[in-house]
Design an enzyme around this catalytic site. Structure first.
Site, PDB file in Angstrom:
ATOM      1  N   THR A  12       0.816  -1.214   0.000  1.00  0.00           N
ATOM      2  CA  THR A  12       0.000   0.000   0.000  1.00  0.00           C
ATOM      3  C   THR A  12       0.846   1.259   0.000  1.00  0.00           C
ATOM      4  O   THR A  12       0.468   2.275  -0.594  1.00  0.00           O
ATOM      5  CB  THR A  12      -0.945  -0.006   1.221  1.00  0.00           C
ATOM      6  OG1 THR A  12      -1.792  -1.157   1.152  1.00  0.00           O
ATOM      7  CG2 THR A  12      -1.815   1.243   1.257  1.00  0.00           C
ATOM      8  N   THR A  88       1.495  -4.324   4.367  1.00  0.00           N
ATOM      9  CA  THR A  88       1.283  -4.637   5.785  1.00  0.00           C
ATOM     10  C   THR A  88       0.686  -6.017   6.046  1.00  0.00           C
ATOM     11  O   THR A  88       0.817  -6.537   7.155  1.00  0.00           O
ATOM     12  CB  THR A  88       0.367  -3.581   6.428  1.00  0.00           C
ATOM     13  OG1 THR A  88      -0.884  -3.542   5.732  1.00  0.00           O
ATOM     14  CG2 THR A  88       1.022  -2.206   6.388  1.00  0.00           C
TER      15      THR A  88
END
Length: 323
Positions: A12, A88
């Site tokens: 991300t 993540t």
């Protein structure tokens, strides 16, 4: 100034949101390249884009490539720290893999983002700069691989993602962060007491992870026994117990010399051989199930994956998982 080896892997932190559809996808160019100038006054940087992958696409194969890249750079003797950006979802697993396979006092810091580069409140650039600040701090030396997110410093062994979208998702249940980042500096308030290292140059084992639930029987264990696997990790109930109907499948796996590592599905506490009833921890331990000292399921899987490259001896594996 110190020299920092920056490795980008995707995630991300390197993505962009389509404002029309809300879809978040990898950007053509990593937006963090623009953030590199923000740290040029703090350190000399060597930047490499190892991958451009969402973290669900990261496998132990990529983790091993990263480990070798970092070890090679350290052996050259020209860097003082490493910063690695990562998606993540599997960041904690890559961090722990590196913690087990890179033997160094040089700080290695992983970071990521919960919001893509063009979203309001994007946390990527800030986390990246914070990671560099931690990496070049003298206090980061000798503490193993660290994860820096949201002004906190966590160890690779203890940190886990606890929320699907909150920027404060990374926590270390039971232990807490080992340090903080403020505008004035980087502050460590405690440090790990032990550090493990496994000299591995290949990863070729298949490890399966199962999570226990009420009423579970041995069908999944029978299925695992029919597969080409080298080990199994179970997230068991409570302190380390399983429903009694799972036992025939577990016995079959152990008879076939497939190591089984047991952790708790609880995110606090340690799995222990306490209960003596059928399916209880005492019976499982006596059967030959290996109890892990506080790791969660994904990290126990990473550790077994690495440890099996070194030994298949049951007693040695049990000792390794007691750390």
């Amino acid at each position: 100034m110190k020299t920092v080896y920056i490795l980008h892997t995707g995630g991300t932190i390197s993505m962009k949101e389509d404002m029309a559809t809300g879809s978040v996808t990898p950007d053509i160019q990593n937006p963090l390249h623009r953030s590199t100038s923000s740290v040029s006054g703090m350190a000399n940087v060597i930047v490499e884009e190892a991958f451009h992958l969402p973290s669900p696409h990261i496998t132990p194969k990529e983790m091993l490539i990263l480990s070798k890249k970092i070890r090679d750079k350290i052996d050259e003797g020209k860097i003082d720290a490493v910063v690695l950006t990562h998606g993540t979802d599997t960041l904690e697993e890559t961090a722990y893999f590196l913690d087990l396979t890179v033997h160094t006092d040089i700080p290695i810091v992983l970071t990521g983002a919960m919001r893509s580069s063009n979203e309001i409140g994007s946390d990527g650039p800030y986390n990246f700069i914070s990671a560099v600040r931690v990496a070049i701090s003298d206090g980061a030396k000798g503490k193993g691989v660290l994860v820096v997110m949201n002004d906190e410093i966590h160890t690779a062994e203890n940190v886990t993602k606890t929320h699907t979208s909150n920027v404060a998702t990374f926590q270390s249940p039971q232990y807490g962060p080992i340090g903080l980042i403020t505008k004035r500096g980087v502050s460590f308030h405690h440090m790990p007491t032990e550090h493990e290292f496994y000299p591995v140059n290949q990863i070729d084992k298949q490890i399966t992870l199962l999570k226990a639930y009420a009423g579970m029987d041995d069908h999944l264990f029978q299925a695992v026994a029919s597969m080409d696997v080298d080990g199994l990790v179970i997230e068991a109930l409570g302190q380390g117990n399983l429903p009694p109907l799972t036992l025939p499948g577990i016995q079959l796996l152990l008879k076939r010399k497939i190591p089984i590592v047991l952790v708790s599905r609880c995110f606090n506490g340690i799995a222990q051989d306490v209960y003596g009833y059928e399916g209880g921890g005492k019976q499982l331990k006596e059967m030959g199930v290996i109890f892990s000292n506080g790791l969660n399921g994904p990290k126990a899987r990473i550790k077994l994956l690495v440890a099996l490259q070194v030994t298949r001896n049951h007693d040695e594996l049990q000792q390794l998982f007691n750390h």
